[in-house]
Design a protein around this motif. Structure first.
Motif, PDB file in Angstrom:
ATOM      1  N   LEU A 556       3.180  -9.240   5.514  1.00 51.27           N
ATOM      2  CA  LEU A 556       2.847 -10.525   6.119  1.00 51.27           C
ATOM      3  C   LEU A 556       1.473 -11.013   5.672  1.00 51.27           C
ATOM      4  O   LEU A 556       1.300 -12.181   5.281  1.00 51.27           O
ATOM      5  N   VAL A 557       0.475 -10.112   5.701  1.00 52.80           N
ATOM      6  CA  VAL A 557      -0.882 -10.491   5.295  1.00 52.80           C
ATOM      7  C   VAL A 557      -0.918 -10.889   3.822  1.00 52.80           C
ATOM      8  O   VAL A 557      -1.555 -11.876   3.438  1.00 52.80           O
ATOM      9  N   VAL A 558      -0.227 -10.131   2.982  1.00 52.07           N
ATOM     10  CA  VAL A 558      -0.221 -10.426   1.546  1.00 52.07           C
ATOM     11  C   VAL A 558       0.460 -11.766   1.286  1.00 52.07           C
ATOM     12  O   VAL A 558      -0.003 -12.566   0.449  1.00 52.07           O
ATOM     13  N   ARG A 559       1.552 -12.055   2.008  1.00 55.40           N
ATOM     14  CA  ARG A 559       2.240 -13.347   1.833  1.00 55.40           C
ATOM     15  C   ARG A 559       1.337 -14.523   2.198  1.00 55.40           C
ATOM     16  O   ARG A 559       1.428 -15.600   1.624  1.00 55.40           O
ATOM     17  N   GLU A 560       0.462 -14.308   3.180  1.00 54.07           N
ATOM     18  CA  GLU A 560      -0.462 -15.361   3.599  1.00 54.07           C
ATOM     19  C   GLU A 560      -1.697 -15.434   2.697  1.00 54.07           C
ATOM     20  O   GLU A 560      -2.640 -16.163   2.991  1.00 54.07           O
ATOM     21  N   GLU A 561      -1.706 -14.624   1.629  1.00 53.08           N
ATOM     22  CA  GLU A 561      -2.792 -14.605   0.647  1.00 53.08           C
ATOM     23  C   GLU A 561      -4.130 -14.193   1.262  1.00 53.08           C
ATOM     24  O   GLU A 561      -5.188 -14.695   0.888  1.00 53.08           O
ATOM     25  N   TRP A 562      -4.081 -13.287   2.212  1.00 58.72           N
ATOM     26  CA  TRP A 562      -5.291 -12.710   2.796  1.00 58.72           C
ATOM     27  C   TRP A 562      -5.395 -11.242   2.383  1.00 58.72           C
ATOM     28  O   TRP A 562      -5.723 -10.381   3.186  1.00 58.72           O
ATOM     29  N   THR A 563      -5.102 -10.942   1.147  1.00 55.82           N
ATOM     30  CA  THR A 563      -4.959  -9.555   0.696  1.00 55.82           C
ATOM     31  C   THR A 563      -6.132  -8.675   1.104  1.00 55.82           C
ATOM     32  O   THR A 563      -5.946  -7.539   1.555  1.00 55.82           O
ATOM     33  N   VAL A 564      -7.354  -9.183   0.966  1.00 52.58           N
ATOM     34  CA  VAL A 564      -8.521  -8.359   1.256  1.00 52.58           C
ATOM     35  C   VAL A 564      -8.560  -7.928   2.721  1.00 52.58           C
ATOM     36  O   VAL A 564      -9.194  -6.929   3.071  1.00 52.58           O
ATOM     37  N   GLU A 565      -7.864  -8.658   3.594  1.00 52.28           N
ATOM     38  CA  GLU A 565      -7.875  -8.334   5.020  1.00 52.28           C
ATOM     39  C   GLU A 565      -7.132  -7.041   5.337  1.00 52.28           C
ATOM     40  O   GLU A 565      -7.287  -6.483   6.419  1.00 52.28           O
ATOM     41  N   VAL A 566      -6.293  -6.572   4.413  1.00 56.90           N
ATOM     42  CA  VAL A 566      -5.533  -5.354   4.718  1.00 56.90           C
ATOM     43  C   VAL A 566      -6.369  -4.103   4.532  1.00 56.90           C
ATOM     44  O   VAL A 566      -6.051  -3.050   5.079  1.00 56.90           O
ATOM     45  N   PHE A 567      -7.467  -4.198   3.773  1.00 55.51           N
ATOM     46  CA  PHE A 567      -8.200  -2.992   3.414  1.00 55.51           C
ATOM     47  C   PHE A 567      -9.074  -2.499   4.559  1.00 55.51           C
ATOM     48  O   PHE A 567      -9.605  -3.276   5.351  1.00 55.51           O
ATOM     49  N   ASP A 568      -9.211  -1.167   4.613  1.00 56.72           N
ATOM     50  CA  ASP A 568     -10.070  -0.512   5.596  1.00 56.72           C
ATOM     51  C   ASP A 568     -11.496  -1.063   5.464  1.00 56.72           C
ATOM     52  O   ASP A 568     -12.084  -1.034   4.389  1.00 56.72           O
ATOM     53  N   LYS A 569     -12.039  -1.535   6.588  1.00 60.53           N
ATOM     54  CA  LYS A 569     -13.381  -2.146   6.562  1.00 60.53           C
ATOM     55  C   LYS A 569     -14.447  -1.154   6.084  1.00 60.53           C
ATOM     56  O   LYS A 569     -15.430  -1.544   5.459  1.00 60.53           O
ATOM     57  N   SER A 570     -14.253   0.135   6.375  1.00 60.54           N
ATOM     58  CA  SER A 570     -15.242   1.126   5.934  1.00 60.54           C
ATOM     59  C   SER A 570     -15.274   1.236   4.412  1.00 60.54           C
ATOM     60  O   SER A 570     -16.326   1.502   3.821  1.00 60.54           O
ATOM     61  N   LEU A 571     -14.128   1.016   3.755  1.00 62.38           N
ATOM     62  CA  LEU A 571     -14.103   1.057   2.289  1.00 62.38           C
ATOM     63  C   LEU A 571     -14.851  -0.135   1.714  1.00 62.38           C
ATOM     64  O   LEU A 571     -15.597  -0.008   0.738  1.00 62.38           O
ATOM     65  N   ILE A 572     -14.658  -1.295   2.319  1.00 65.07           N
ATOM     66  CA  ILE A 572     -15.353  -2.502   1.845  1.00 65.07           C
ATOM     67  C   ILE A 572     -16.856  -2.345   1.999  1.00 65.07           C
ATOM     68  O   ILE A 572     -17.635  -2.645   1.079  1.00 65.07           O
ATOM     69  N   SER A 573     -17.293  -1.834   3.167  1.00 60.19           N
ATOM     70  CA  SER A 573     -18.727  -1.681   3.411  1.00 60.19           C
ATOM     71  C   SER A 573     -19.355  -0.639   2.501  1.00 60.19           C
ATOM     72  O   SER A 573     -20.545  -0.701   2.206  1.00 60.19           O
ATOM     73  N   ASP A 574     -18.568   0.344   2.038  1.00 59.63           N
ATOM     74  CA  ASP A 574     -19.087   1.364   1.122  1.00 59.63           C
ATOM     75  C   ASP A 574     -19.131   0.886  -0.325  1.00 59.63           C
ATOM     76  O   ASP A 574     -19.552   1.629  -1.212  1.00 59.63           O
ATOM     77  N   GLY A 575     -18.658  -0.338  -0.559  1.00 62.13           N
ATOM     78  CA  GLY A 575     -18.706  -0.885  -1.915  1.00 62.13           C
ATOM     79  C   GLY A 575     -17.586  -0.425  -2.813  1.00 62.13           C
ATOM     80  O   GLY A 575     -17.735  -0.416  -4.043  1.00 62.13           O
ATOM     81  N   ALA A 576     -16.432  -0.039  -2.224  1.00 68.71           N
ATOM     82  CA  ALA A 576     -15.287   0.383  -3.043  1.00 68.71           C
ATOM     83  C   ALA A 576     -14.801  -0.783  -3.895  1.00 68.71           C
ATOM     84  O   ALA A 576     -14.905  -1.954  -3.510  1.00 68.71           O
ATOM     85  N   SER A 577     -14.249  -0.444  -5.055  1.00 69.17           N
ATOM     86  CA  SER A 577     -13.781  -1.462  -5.996  1.00 69.17           C
ATOM     87  C   SER A 577     -12.553  -2.180  -5.438  1.00 69.17           C
ATOM     88  O   SER A 577     -11.487  -1.580  -5.285  1.00 69.17           O
ATOM     89  N   GLU A 578     -12.709  -3.478  -5.143  1.00 65.68           N
ATOM     90  CA  GLU A 578     -11.578  -4.258  -4.640  1.00 65.68           C
ATOM     91  C   GLU A 578     -10.477  -4.359  -5.694  1.00 65.68           C
ATOM     92  O   GLU A 578      -9.289  -4.373  -5.363  1.00 65.68           O
ATOM     93  N   GLU A 579     -10.895  -4.427  -6.955  1.00 64.81           N
ATOM     94  CA  GLU A 579      -9.913  -4.531  -8.033  1.00 64.81           C
ATOM     95  C   GLU A 579      -8.978  -3.325  -8.035  1.00 64.81           C
ATOM     96  O   GLU A 579      -7.755  -3.481  -8.143  1.00 64.81           O
ATOM     97  N   ARG A 580      -9.532  -2.124  -7.901  1.00 62.37           N
ATOM     98  CA  ARG A 580      -8.695  -0.920  -7.931  1.00 62.37           C
ATOM     99  C   ARG A 580      -7.896  -0.767  -6.640  1.00 62.37           C
ATOM    100  O   ARG A 580      -6.781  -0.248  -6.654  1.00 62.37           O
ATOM    101  N   MET A 581      -8.469  -1.207  -5.521  1.00 62.00           N
ATOM    102  CA  MET A 581      -7.707  -1.166  -4.274  1.00 62.00           C
ATOM    103  C   MET A 581      -6.531  -2.140  -4.332  1.00 62.00           C
ATOM    104  O   MET A 581      -5.442  -1.823  -3.838  1.00 62.00           O
ATOM    105  N   VAL A 582      -6.719  -3.298  -4.927  1.00 61.79           N
ATOM    106  CA  VAL A 582      -5.621  -4.260  -5.079  1.00 61.79           C
ATOM    107  C   VAL A 582      -4.530  -3.673  -5.974  1.00 61.79           C
ATOM    108  O   VAL A 582      -3.332  -3.797  -5.688  1.00 61.79           O
TER     109      VAL A 582
END
Length: 622
Positions: A556-582
């Protein structure tokens, strides 16, 4: 004047070129460092030229070059200017460690040499690796004592020397205040255990079992299971059952009145024991007169009655009960003292089904297909026992599957050590894994090191590779996992994932899931299960009874084009590569496709995840 300006411009250009050359030179390890590391591998491999070619370690190339010419089995700093991690595991290395050569790499922080046949000792020059944080030497043939200078490695966080032949007393490793883990089981170490800063150690990061340690267990170590200390006959104190003897001064302080109190207490215990001796035969005779002569048939009633008497609260706050494993076997069947079919552990050849039922057991969890218990045997060995619900697998098929799975061992698949099957009872016995499950690591129920993106990606790749191997090996036998989920993926003492309960579930039992979902053929159902595990790693979301809910939410989130919203917030705050997570999310979405035939094979999933991992330069610190 013009000539003067041109001269200045030429000088400026030459200066810029000179600075560029310096910067370019700084972006590569020095020729001395590269030659030293090559010499280190030559001595470690006994001059195996084939290995060097396979590793692509060449002094004429840049180890950290990002254009495909870099050295294999190394990871570099974020600036890609020096080697930070060396991983040479499972390569059959038979030589010795030359720390003088190894430690010439100035940024070296992690060295992994596990699962080889390395000989000799750990040289004192290892302390020249002043930036070393993680040293993994498990499962080799190393001998001798640890260097007395080892505590000078002030940055060391994890030291794993398990399953070697080290001897002698330990140096005062407690001086390393930042140490987070020490694994030394299955050696010949003696003397006392250092008074580590145990408050820093996570569960699963300390084990000194099967050595020759003596004396009292240090204060603070009671947070660990007793199996972390078993096999040391000279140890005493909590958490072991044998208390330390009182000191001479304590004995002298005992007054005559205290002796009288003890005598009264002993008399009371004797009387109580006599009553129990008379009561137990009476109870057994009464039970045999009951129709069917059965043990406890209703597991729920057994759990409720035992919970009233001995409730144990674990560190996550959940209430657990300690009792014996409920059995559906009749007394007549159990009295024959049938042996378990032992697969992997020679020391368990005399283990009997009845002994498992009598041993203290702790319920770890109940699922759709059965219950799992932690059982502690009389010798202190901790086992995990899976009791499968009656009728879920026919006895003959169950035995065939267990034997076939045993013939396809993989380091990331937990091997059963024994199993028992009859018409009424089916048990599978594993070695208990103290480090917990992937589910615990993801959802905060397990103490330990950081579980960042690089660690999650390493775990995902290992799981995918193991599943691809098992699918290939057992395809002709029609055996797949059947119940792949994060709680069935355990972390061993090296913090590597081990898939448990492989092959226990028949295909027709899990192709149709609750709520009318069809997951397809056995292999495709496993791919779906891996897809859910990947989503857990990416989102950090809790999966309980309905994994399809997580799949629906992500879609549902991906269909709404909010892909980044699915990722664990702790990974985002640690600077994980969004490209590789996608990219990893795209793999997961392929795995959970609603049409089973549209899902990739497990082999393809493993290849895709490994390709993403090869792009990731970060280092997992687990």
């Amino acid at each position: 004047m013009a000539w003067s300006s041109q001269l200045v411009s030429c000088r400026t250009l030459l200066l810029i070129l000179f600075l560029l050359l310096i910067c370019s030179a700084d972006a590569d390890e020095s020729i001395e460092v590269k030659r030293s590391l090559i010499g280190f591998v030559q001595q470690l491999s006994e001059n195996d030229a084939t290995l060097l070619r396979k590793l692509r370690w060449d002094a004429s190339t840049n180890p950290c070059d990002g254009d495909g010419r870099s050295w294999n089995q190394v990871q570099c700093t974020k600036r890609n200017d020096s080697i930070q991690v060396i991983t040479l595991e499972g390569l059959g290395l038979r030589g010795s460690i030359n720390a003088s050569l190894l430690c010439r790499a100035p940024s070296l922080a992690t060295v992994r040499l596990r699962n080889n046949e390395i000989q000799g000792g750990l040289p004192p020059e290892i302390t020249d690796c002043s930036n070393l944080t993680h040293l993994y030497l498990a499962n080799n043939r190393l001998t001798g004592s640890l260097p007395s200078s080892l505590p000078t490695l002030g940055n060391l966080k994890i030291l794993d020397i398990s399953n070697n032949d080290f001897s002698g007393e330990l140096p005062d490793l407690a001086r390393i205040s930042g140490l987070l883990g020490f694994l030394a089981q299955n050696n010949r170490l003696d003397g006392s255990i250092p008074a580590f800063w145990f408050s820093n150690f996570g569960l699963g990061y300390f084990n000194v079992s099967n050595n020759r340690f003596t004396g009292p267990i240090p204060q603070g170590a009671d947070k660990f299971d007793s199996t972390c200390f078993t096999g040391n006959s000279g140890l005493c104190g909590v958490p072991l059952v044998n208390a330390c003897p009182p000191s001479p001064s304590e004995k002298d302080d005992e007054s005559p009145s205290l002796y009288r109190v003890k005598a009264v207490m002993l008399s009371g215990y004797f009387a109580l024991g006599l009553v129990l001796l008379l009561f137990i035969p009476f109870t057994i005779i009464s039970k045999k007169k009951r129709k069917g002569n059965k043990f406890i048939d209703d597991e729920k009633n057994a759990l409720e009655s035992n919970a009233k008497n001995s409730s144990i609260t674990n560190k996550a706050g959940a209430s657990r009960s300690e009792y014996s494993i409920p059995s559906t076997e009749s007394a007549a069947v159990v009295d024959v003292s049938s042996s378990l079919i032992v697969l992997r552990k020679p020391g368990m050849n005399d283990l009997k089904f009845r002994e498992l039922l009598k041993a203290p057991a702790e319920l770890l969890g109940r699922g759709r297909f059965g219950s799992t218990y932690k059982v502690v045997m009389s010798d202190g060995a901790a086992l995990a026992v899976k009791r499968i619900k009656d009728g879920s697998v026919p006895a003959a098929e169950f035995r065939r599957r267990m034997e076939k799975v045993d013939m396809a061992p993989h380091p990331n698949v937990l091997s059963a050590v024994a199993f028992y099957c009859s018409v009424q009872e089916k048990l599978v016995v594993y070695e208990y894994q103290h480090s917990g499950s992937l589910f615990n690591f993801l959802h905060g129920n397990q103490a330990g090191g950081p579980f960042d993106w690089s660690c999650r990606l390493r775990v995902a790749a290992a799981i995918a590779e193991a599943m691809a191997f098992m699918h290939k090996e057992l395809q002709a036998d029609g055996i797949s996992h059947g119940n792949l989920k994060s709680s069935n993926i355990l972390m061993n003492s090296n913090m590597d994932p081990c898939i448990s309960e492989y092959g226990l579930i028949l295909a027709d039992e899990y192709t149709t899931k609750p709520a009318g979902h069809i997951t397809g053929a056995p292999e495709k159902a496993d791919v779906y299960g891996l897809g859910i595990v990947l989503l857990e790693l990416l989102t950090g979301k809790l999966v309980q009874n309905d994994p399809f809910e997580l799949a629906r939410w992500v879609n549902l989130v991906v269909r709404e084009e909010w892909t980044v919203e699915v990722f664990d917030k702790s990974l985002i705050s640690d600077g994980a590569s969004e490209e590789r997570m996608v990219k990893t999310l795209q793999v997961a979405l392929k795995c959970i496709h609603t049409q089973p035939d549209a899902r990739p094979s497990m082999e393809l999933v493993a290849a895709m995840v490994n390709a993403i991992r090869e792009e990731d330069a970060e280092v997992c610190s687990l």
